[in-house]
Structure formats: C-alpha cells, structure tokens
Scaffold this motif. Structure first.
Motif, PDB file in Angstrom:
ATOM      1  N   THR A 170     -44.792   4.983  27.008  1.00 44.07           N
ATOM      2  CA  THR A 170     -44.211   5.773  25.916  1.00 44.07           C
ATOM      3  C   THR A 170     -44.536   5.081  24.596  1.00 44.07           C
ATOM      4  O   THR A 170     -44.975   3.929  24.586  1.00 44.07           O
ATOM      5  CB  THR A 170     -42.668   5.841  26.045  1.00 44.07           C
ATOM      6  OG1 THR A 170     -42.163   4.488  26.026  1.00 44.07           O
ATOM      7  CG2 THR A 170     -42.227   6.530  27.330  1.00 44.07           C
ATOM      8  N   ARG A 172     -42.331   4.072  22.609  1.00 43.58           N
ATOM      9  CA  ARG A 172     -41.391   2.952  22.512  1.00 43.58           C
ATOM     10  C   ARG A 172     -41.867   1.733  23.295  1.00 43.58           C
ATOM     11  O   ARG A 172     -41.683   0.602  22.863  1.00 43.58           O
ATOM     12  CB  ARG A 172     -39.995   3.375  22.985  1.00 43.58           C
ATOM     13  CG  ARG A 172     -39.107   3.740  21.796  1.00 43.58           C
ATOM     14  CD  ARG A 172     -37.720   4.126  22.186  1.00 43.58           C
ATOM     15  NE  ARG A 172     -37.050   3.136  22.974  1.00 43.58           N
ATOM     16  CZ  ARG A 172     -36.094   3.422  23.847  1.00 43.58           C
ATOM     17  NH1 ARG A 172     -35.727   4.671  24.039  1.00 43.58           N
ATOM     18  NH2 ARG A 172     -35.484   2.481  24.510  1.00 43.58           N
ATOM     19  N   SER A 173     -42.484   1.980  24.449  1.00 43.53           N
ATOM     20  CA  SER A 173     -42.961   0.827  25.232  1.00 43.53           C
ATOM     21  C   SER A 173     -44.143   0.159  24.528  1.00 43.53           C
ATOM     22  O   SER A 173     -44.303  -1.053  24.576  1.00 43.53           O
ATOM     23  CB  SER A 173     -43.339   1.243  26.655  1.00 43.53           C
ATOM     24  OG  SER A 173     -44.541   1.992  26.673  1.00 43.53           O
ATOM     25  N   SER A 176     -42.441  -1.914  21.787  1.00 43.04           N
ATOM     26  CA  SER A 176     -41.670  -3.084  22.184  1.00 43.04           C
ATOM     27  C   SER A 176     -42.402  -4.004  23.149  1.00 43.04           C
ATOM     28  O   SER A 176     -42.425  -5.212  22.963  1.00 43.04           O
ATOM     29  CB  SER A 176     -40.308  -2.669  22.759  1.00 43.04           C
ATOM     30  OG  SER A 176     -40.508  -1.850  23.872  1.00 43.04           O
ATOM     31  N   ASP A 235     -31.476   4.334  30.234  1.00 45.08           N
ATOM     32  CA  ASP A 235     -32.656   4.523  29.392  1.00 45.08           C
ATOM     33  C   ASP A 235     -33.906   3.957  30.090  1.00 45.08           C
ATOM     34  O   ASP A 235     -34.048   2.748  30.247  1.00 45.08           O
ATOM     35  CB  ASP A 235     -32.412   3.808  28.054  1.00 45.08           C
ATOM     36  CG  ASP A 235     -33.570   3.958  27.092  1.00 45.08           C
ATOM     37  OD1 ASP A 235     -34.546   4.650  27.437  1.00 45.08           O
ATOM     38  OD2 ASP A 235     -33.502   3.369  25.990  1.00 45.08           O
ATOM     39  N   VAL A 238     -38.594   2.272  28.385  1.00 38.41           N
ATOM     40  CA  VAL A 238     -39.445   1.076  28.361  1.00 38.41           C
ATOM     41  C   VAL A 238     -39.548   0.510  29.784  1.00 38.41           C
ATOM     42  O   VAL A 238     -40.497   0.773  30.490  1.00 38.41           O
ATOM     43  CB  VAL A 238     -38.948   0.030  27.336  1.00 38.41           C
ATOM     44  CG1 VAL A 238     -39.905  -1.161  27.289  1.00 38.41           C
ATOM     45  CG2 VAL A 238     -38.856   0.654  25.935  1.00 38.41           C
TER      46      VAL A 238
END
Length: 247
Positions: A170, A172-173, A176, A235, A238
């Motif tokens: 994603t 987000r991954s 981060s 969630d 990640v």
C-alpha cells in the motif's frame, strides 16, 4: 514441488541477509526493529498454537510436544523462544551464515533447535510434516510466491496450521516500511525491502486457497511511537499476520 530450491529462492535476497547475519542477536544492531516486533509475533504464534492444540498459554512449557517448522528462520530470533516454550523446532534458512549464527546462539543458550541450511522444498521432498509451519516476513523475499506458499502448505500435518506474516503493498507501507524504516529512521539497512514484492492480504489468501488451505484469522500489526512497541491491530495496511488450515 520436489524439484529443488531454484523454485522460490532469490539469491540476491539470500546474499543480503547473509551479510548482516552476524548482527541478528544485537537488539541495537540492524535487526533492532525485529527485536521490538518479535514479542508480538511470538505471542501470536504461542496463543494460536495453544488454542488449536488445547494448551494453556500461561504454562512455561505450553508448546511441549508440538512440532514447528520455522521457514526463513534467520538467526533464530523466533525459533529459539518457541523451543524454550517446549516446541520441537526445525529452523530453515538458505543463507549459511544465518544458520551458523542461529546454531551458535542456541548452543550457547542451551536450547535445542534443529537448524538446517536448506529450503522448504527439500523438506517437502523428504515427506516431512509439522504441526505448525511458520513463514514470518519471508514471502516478500521469495522469487515465486505461489510455489513457496504451496511448499509451506505441503509441510503442514493433517489438522495442523500455517502461520504467515508479511507487509501489505500500500502507499502507507511504502511510506513507513521503506521510506520511514530504511531511509528516515534507519531501522533497517537500505534496500532490505522492495515495495513491488510486498503482498496484499488478498494475494496471499488467494495463494493459500490455491494450496488447498483456508485463512482462519487475519490480524494487522501496528507500531506505537509513544510506547515504542508493536501490538495486534485491526489495521492491516502495513504489517499483518494470518493463520490458515487445510480447507
């Protein structure tokens, strides 16, 4: 899946981990994020094994008599504590230095783990099976995801469990796990991960189902900067872990 290691091993990945193998057990070294992440993985595996095999997770030897195959065991950071809980643990890693480091550490700690410098395909070819097969943070490093999942599934005994952990693909991954962890925070050596090799829960589920298994549990793992620790979460954007059994 008996035609040797070439199916899923990525030599570049093996060489990269081989280089940092000596520092596996240093909680402040290149693997420090793994040491912070390890307690949540260990608790998840222990609790799920206890639930599945009718054990008490509070018991000091809660995994007594349960056979566990840890595929891509690295320096043994997860294999060793599982063996301390009484499990009969076999750890596999294609990087020879990782296995040397793991063996040495277990020997010094007086913990019995059967560490082998070989692939899960080789284990399957011999017809070996285990109550629980783990592939934690491995599937994003292999050359052929479907073949790898298939081999892991074949190593599970009837009535046993397959547990996997990986990183979702994603935005987000990317932010981060790669930009944050490798470049900004320096948690991991640069180049540890390739974003396009990350695996979505849907892709992993589909590979697991193709191997004749079904996903029984899927949980996210989230990092709290305030507590500087990881915990289970809803969630999965990640990190995530899942549990599967034969359909």
């Amino acid at each position: 899946m008996t035609h040797g290691a070439s199916t899923t091993i990525d030599p570049a990945e093996v060489a990269r981990f081989d280089k940092i193998a000596e520092t596996w057990w240093d909680p402040k070294g290149p693997m420090k994020v793994l040491h912070k992440f390890n307690p949540v993985r260990l608790a998840y595996v222990r609790d799920e094994a206890c639930r599945r095999f009718g054990r008490d997770p509070r018991s000091a030897r809660s995994l007594e008599g349960i056979s566990i195959l840890d595929v891509g065991c690295g320096g043994g950071v997860l294999s060793e504590p599982l063996a301390r809980l009484g499990a009969t643990v076999t750890g596999l890693d294609p990087a020879p230095t990782n296995i040397s480091v793991a063996r040495l550490h277990a020997e010094r700690a007086g913990v019995a783990v059967d560490y082998r410098n070989e692939t899960v395909e080789a284990v399957v070819a011999r017809g070996e099976t285990f109550d629980m097969v783990l592939a934690m943070e491995v599937v994003e490093h292999v050359a052929d995801r479907e073949a790898f999942v298939q081999a892991c599934a074949q190593a599970v005994k009837p009535g046993g469990t397959l547990a996997m952990a990986t990183i979702n693909r994603t935005l987000r991954s990317f932010a981060s796990a790669i930009v944050g962890a490798e470049y900004i925070l320096g948690w991991l050596p640069k180049g540890t991960h390739e974003w396009d090799k990350f695996v979505t829960p849907e892709e992993l589920t589909s590979a697991i189902e193709a191997a004749g298994f079904r996903v029984d549990d899927l949980k996210g793992v989230a990092y709290s900067p305030l507590r500087d620790s990881w915990s289970l979460s809803r969630d999965t954007a990640v990190n995530y872990m899942l549990l599967a059994s034969k359909a």
